[in-house]
Design a protein around this motif. Structure first.
Motif, PDB file in Angstrom:
ATOM      1  N   VAL A 145      41.761  41.793  37.096  1.00  0.00           N
ATOM      2  CA  VAL A 145      42.284  41.525  35.743  1.00  0.00           C
ATOM      3  C   VAL A 145      41.931  40.105  35.320  1.00  0.00           C
ATOM      4  N   LEU A 146      42.127  39.127  36.191  1.00  0.00           N
ATOM      5  CA  LEU A 146      41.781  37.739  35.862  1.00  0.00           C
ATOM      6  C   LEU A 146      40.293  37.580  35.594  1.00  0.00           C
ATOM      7  N   PHE A 147      39.483  38.308  36.331  1.00  0.00           N
ATOM      8  CA  PHE A 147      38.035  38.230  36.146  1.00  0.00           C
ATOM      9  C   PHE A 147      37.635  38.681  34.741  1.00  0.00           C
ATOM     10  N   TYR A 148      38.257  39.756  34.270  1.00  0.00           N
ATOM     11  CA  TYR A 148      37.854  40.306  32.971  1.00  0.00           C
ATOM     12  C   TYR A 148      38.555  39.673  31.780  1.00  0.00           C
ATOM     13  N   VAL A 149      39.753  39.151  31.949  1.00  0.00           N
ATOM     14  CA  VAL A 149      40.474  38.582  30.799  1.00  0.00           C
ATOM     15  C   VAL A 149      40.769  37.098  30.980  1.00  0.00           C
ATOM     16  N   GLY A 150      40.231  36.475  31.996  1.00  0.00           N
ATOM     17  CA  GLY A 150      40.553  35.088  32.296  1.00  0.00           C
ATOM     18  C   GLY A 150      39.833  34.059  31.459  1.00  0.00           C
ATOM     19  N   GLY A 151      38.985  34.461  30.567  1.00  0.00           N
ATOM     20  CA  GLY A 151      38.264  33.504  29.736  1.00  0.00           C
ATOM     21  C   GLY A 151      36.908  33.173  30.321  1.00  0.00           C
ATOM     22  N   ASN A 152      36.177  32.368  29.586  1.00  0.00           N
ATOM     23  CA  ASN A 152      34.831  31.986  29.989  1.00  0.00           C
ATOM     24  C   ASN A 152      34.741  30.493  30.254  1.00  0.00           C
ATOM     25  N   GLU A 153      33.761  30.116  31.062  1.00  0.00           N
ATOM     26  CA  GLU A 153      33.547  28.702  31.340  1.00  0.00           C
ATOM     27  C   GLU A 153      32.777  28.069  30.195  1.00  0.00           C
ATOM     28  N   ILE A 154      32.351  26.833  30.397  1.00  0.00           N
ATOM     29  CA  ILE A 154      31.707  26.051  29.344  1.00  0.00           C
ATOM     30  C   ILE A 154      30.473  26.736  28.774  1.00  0.00           C
ATOM     31  N   ASP A 155      29.707  27.404  29.626  1.00  0.00           N
ATOM     32  CA  ASP A 155      28.485  28.043  29.121  1.00  0.00           C
ATOM     33  C   ASP A 155      28.790  29.247  28.238  1.00  0.00           C
ATOM     34  N   GLY A 156      30.041  29.704  28.215  1.00  0.00           N
ATOM     35  CA  GLY A 156      30.432  30.784  27.338  1.00  0.00           C
ATOM     36  C   GLY A 156      30.132  32.171  27.863  1.00  0.00           C
ATOM     37  N   GLU A 157      29.500  32.277  29.014  1.00  0.00           N
ATOM     38  CA  GLU A 157      29.142  33.586  29.545  1.00  0.00           C
ATOM     39  C   GLU A 157      29.790  33.876  30.889  1.00  0.00           C
ATOM     40  N   THR A 158      29.863  32.898  31.762  1.00  0.00           N
ATOM     41  CA  THR A 158      30.382  33.106  33.105  1.00  0.00           C
ATOM     42  C   THR A 158      31.905  33.133  33.087  1.00  0.00           C
ATOM     43  N   PRO A 159      32.526  34.208  33.573  1.00  0.00           N
ATOM     44  CA  PRO A 159      33.991  34.236  33.636  1.00  0.00           C
ATOM     45  C   PRO A 159      34.538  33.139  34.554  1.00  0.00           C
ATOM     46  N   VAL A 160      35.729  32.669  34.245  1.00  0.00           N
ATOM     47  CA  VAL A 160      36.341  31.553  34.965  1.00  0.00           C
ATOM     48  C   VAL A 160      36.562  31.880  36.437  1.00  0.00           C
ATOM     49  N   PHE A 161      36.972  33.077  36.748  1.00  0.00           N
ATOM     50  CA  PHE A 161      37.376  33.422  38.103  1.00  0.00           C
ATOM     51  C   PHE A 161      36.273  34.091  38.916  1.00  0.00           C
ATOM     52  N   THR A 162      35.024  33.862  38.557  1.00  0.00           N
ATOM     53  CA  THR A 162      33.910  34.495  39.271  1.00  0.00           C
ATOM     54  C   THR A 162      33.886  34.086  40.740  1.00  0.00           C
ATOM     55  N   GLN A 163      34.032  32.803  41.009  1.00  0.00           N
ATOM     56  CA  GLN A 163      33.950  32.311  42.391  1.00  0.00           C
ATOM     57  C   GLN A 163      35.072  32.908  43.251  1.00  0.00           C
ATOM     58  N   LEU A 188      34.553  35.334  46.504  1.00  0.00           N
ATOM     59  CA  LEU A 188      35.136  34.982  47.805  1.00  0.00           C
ATOM     60  C   LEU A 188      36.071  36.090  48.300  1.00  0.00           C
ATOM     61  N   TRP A 189      36.836  36.674  47.393  1.00  0.00           N
ATOM     62  CA  TRP A 189      37.718  37.779  47.776  1.00  0.00           C
ATOM     63  C   TRP A 189      36.900  38.971  48.262  1.00  0.00           C
ATOM     64  N   ALA A 190      35.789  39.245  47.585  1.00  0.00           N
ATOM     65  CA  ALA A 190      34.920  40.343  48.008  1.00  0.00           C
ATOM     66  C   ALA A 190      34.363  40.072  49.402  1.00  0.00           C
ATOM     67  N   TYR A 191      33.959  38.828  49.664  1.00  0.00           N
ATOM     68  CA  TYR A 191      33.485  38.471  51.006  1.00  0.00           C
ATOM     69  C   TYR A 191      34.574  38.694  52.049  1.00  0.00           C
ATOM     70  N   LEU A 192      35.787  38.308  51.725  1.00  0.00           N
ATOM     71  CA  LEU A 192      36.905  38.493  52.648  1.00  0.00           C
ATOM     72  C   LEU A 192      37.142  39.974  52.929  1.00  0.00           C
ATOM     73  N   LEU A 193      37.108  40.799  51.893  1.00  0.00           N
ATOM     74  CA  LEU A 193      37.316  42.233  52.079  1.00  0.00           C
ATOM     75  C   LEU A 193      36.197  42.865  52.897  1.00  0.00           C
ATOM     76  N   VAL A 194      34.964  42.429  52.671  1.00  0.00           N
ATOM     77  CA  VAL A 194      33.842  42.932  53.472  1.00  0.00           C
ATOM     78  C   VAL A 194      34.020  42.516  54.932  1.00  0.00           C
TER      79      VAL A 194
END
Length: 144
Positions: free
Chosen positions: A21-39, A43-49
């Motif tokens: 939810v945060l990834f999709y509705v958390g807003g964008n960074e300065i470049d206007g395209e990259t979501p804020v919570f991408t990192q 990292l969560w995906a790496y942990l789950l893998v």
């Protein structure tokens, strides 16, 4: 123990849902395209893998230790797979290929070509075994 595992599953699911939810509705960074919570999402995906990988290795080992009779069958299957890969490696070729472009020349390495050839031959052998087993199974049912 089962209750602890169930609680762990629920916590993992809740954190995953929250991060999605945060990834999709958390807003964008300065470049206007990259979501804020991408990192954090990555990292969560790496942990789950990592958890999945450890579970996939640990649980069969625990099962083999607790039930050694079934472990023999599993080890026999693994030995058969190793034998198929060894046969495929024996038949694979590391012969250099002739490419028209320089871009592909960096992949023209004998060791890499041998590995790829081994993977392809292994796939062909396993596919052939699967076809043979399917046909054998159906034909043997006709004679019962």
């Amino acid at each position: 123990m089962n209750k602890l595992i169930r609680i762990l599953y629920i916590v993992l699911l809740a954190v995953s849902a929250l991060l999605a939810v945060l990834f999709y509705v958390g807003g964008n960074e300065i470049d206007g395209e990259t979501p804020v919570f991408t990192q954090q999402f990555i990292l969560w995906a790496y942990l789950l893998v990592g958890i999945a990988t450890i579970s996939a290795v640990a649980f069969p080992l625990v099962q083999m230790i607790t039930n050694p009779q079934k472990a023999k069958k599993s080890l026999l299957g693994i030995a058969a797979l190793v034998a198929v890969v060894a046969i495929a490696y024996f038949f694979s070729s590391g012969e250099l290929m002739k490419f028209g472009s320089q871009e592909m020349a960096k992949f023209n390495v004998p060791s890499l070509l041998k590995q790829v050839d081994t993977g392809m031959i292994t796939t062909y052998i396993l596919f052939g075994i699967a076809i043979f087993a399917t046909i054998y199974s159906e034909v043997s049912k006709m004679f019962k």
